[in-house]
Design an enzyme around this catalytic site. Structure first.
Site, PDB file in Angstrom:
ATOM      1  N   HIS A 196      -4.408 -11.097   7.555  1.00 38.28           N
ATOM      2  CA  HIS A 196      -3.225 -11.896   7.237  1.00 38.28           C
ATOM      3  C   HIS A 196      -3.432 -13.322   7.771  1.00 38.28           C
ATOM      4  CE1 HIS A 196       0.894 -12.807   6.278  1.00 38.28           C
ATOM      5  NE2 HIS A 196       0.984 -13.413   7.442  1.00 38.28           N
ATOM      6  N   ILE A 240       0.849  -1.197   0.000  1.00 37.76           N
ATOM      7  CA  ILE A 240       0.000   0.000   0.000  1.00 37.76           C
ATOM      8  C   ILE A 240       0.888   1.251   0.000  1.00 37.76           C
ATOM      9  CG2 ILE A 240      -1.751   1.258   1.360  1.00 37.76           C
ATOM     10  CD1 ILE A 240      -2.768  -1.269  -0.117  1.00 37.76           C
TER      11      ILE A 240
HETATM   12  C1  GRF Z   1      -6.464 -14.543   2.199  1.00 36.55           C
HETATM   13  O1  GRF Z   1      -5.763 -15.678   2.551  1.00 36.55           O
HETATM   14  C2  GRF Z   1      -6.027 -13.389   3.047  1.00 36.55           C
HETATM   15  O2  GRF Z   1      -5.626 -13.772   4.316  1.00 36.55           O
HETATM   16  C3  GRF Z   1      -4.870 -12.848   2.277  1.00 36.55           C
HETATM   17  O3  GRF Z   1      -5.214 -13.008   0.929  1.00 36.55           O
HETATM   18  C4  GRF Z   1      -6.144 -14.071   0.790  1.00 36.55           C
HETATM   19  C5  GRF Z   1      -7.333 -13.540   0.061  1.00 36.55           C
HETATM   20  O4  GRF Z   1      -8.251 -14.543  -0.264  1.00 36.55           O
HETATM   21  N1  GRF Z   1      -4.584 -11.492   2.664  1.00 36.55           N
HETATM   22  P1  GRF Z   1      -9.674 -14.163  -0.836  1.00 36.55           P
HETATM   23  O5  GRF Z   1      -9.437 -13.382  -2.126  1.00 36.55           O
HETATM   24  O6  GRF Z   1     -10.395 -13.349   0.176  1.00 36.55           O
HETATM   25  O7  GRF Z   1     -10.359 -15.454  -1.107  1.00 36.55           O
END
Ligand code: GRF
Length: 207
Positions: free
Chosen positions: A108, A92
């Site tokens: 995360h 970002i």
């Molecule tokens: C998830 O595992 C999240 O923790 C990470 O990116 C992934 C996104 O998955 N930041 P989605 O697009 O929400 O299915």
């Protein structure tokens, strides 16, 4: 009413968790205003469309060095009170972090400060977890600052690592048991004005 924009670049299952909770009336004083993606083909955009939420594409590849400027312009134009990062695989811009200090959150897929920082994204996180042999992992929602996975922690949830787990199986369990629960919950708490930040830590204020 807290105006929320979700930034998603992938499949958007976390976005879906937010939409589901929103439509069930479980997000309280929150308006789900727009979904922004850096990739035109992101399935997250389809999900937004299906639910009548504005979709914005700021095409990182096509815009190249104008990407950050355009990203900030599109976001600023909508004056969101909260930005939710749900699978946007970009650093970002510092300007955005400063402008929206304590108004950008990220999910995360590990228990920060383990298995986080540069290079820890997607399946790589779960591969590292399995390689290390930790017995418990989980997910973390935190405010975003200028350093990867570093800002004040808002919510965490632990998830068991099981014998025989593959990275894919573990990723799914972390999503189901942790990510899809705590991300909408954090949005609700922020909408209710219940997250206080002091000295780089958060405190959940009573409802
Ligand atoms: C998830 O595992 C999240 O923790 C990470 O990116 C992934 C996104 O998955 N930041 P989605 O697009 O929400 O299915």
């Amino acid at each position: 009413m807290l105006k929320v924009g979700v930034l998603a670049g992938g499949g958007g299952t976390n976005l879906q968790a937010i939409i589901d909770r929103y439509e069930a009336g479980g997000l309280g004083e929150v308006e789900l205003s727009f979904v922004l993606s850096d990739k035109p083909g992101a399935y997250a955009l389809e999900r937004a469309k299906k639910h009548g939420i504005e979709q914005i594409v700021v095409d990182k590849k096509a815009l190249s060095d104008r990407f950050e400027e355009e990203l900030i312009k599109e976001i600023d134009a909508r004056e969101p009170g909260l930005l939710v990062l749900a699978g946007l695989m970009i650093m970002i811009p510092a300007e955005l972090c400063r402008k929206y200090k304590n108004r950008i959150i990220n999910i995360h897929p590990s228990l920060i400060p383990s298995f986080c920082g540069r290079g820890y994204y997607g399946l790589r996180v779960h591969e590292a977890v399995l390689k290390k042999g930790v017995k418990v992992t989980g997910a973390t929602v935190h405010f975003v600052d200028e350093i990867y996975d570093n800002g004040p922690i808002i919510l965490q949830r632990a998830v068991e690592v099981k014998e025989g787990d593959t990275p894919e199986v573990l990723q799914r369990r972390v999503m189901e048991e942790a990510e899809w629960q705590i991300l909408p919950e954090a949005v609700r708490l922020i909408g209710e004005g219940r997250i206080a930040v002091e000295d780089g830590r958060t405190r959940i204020l009573p409802g």
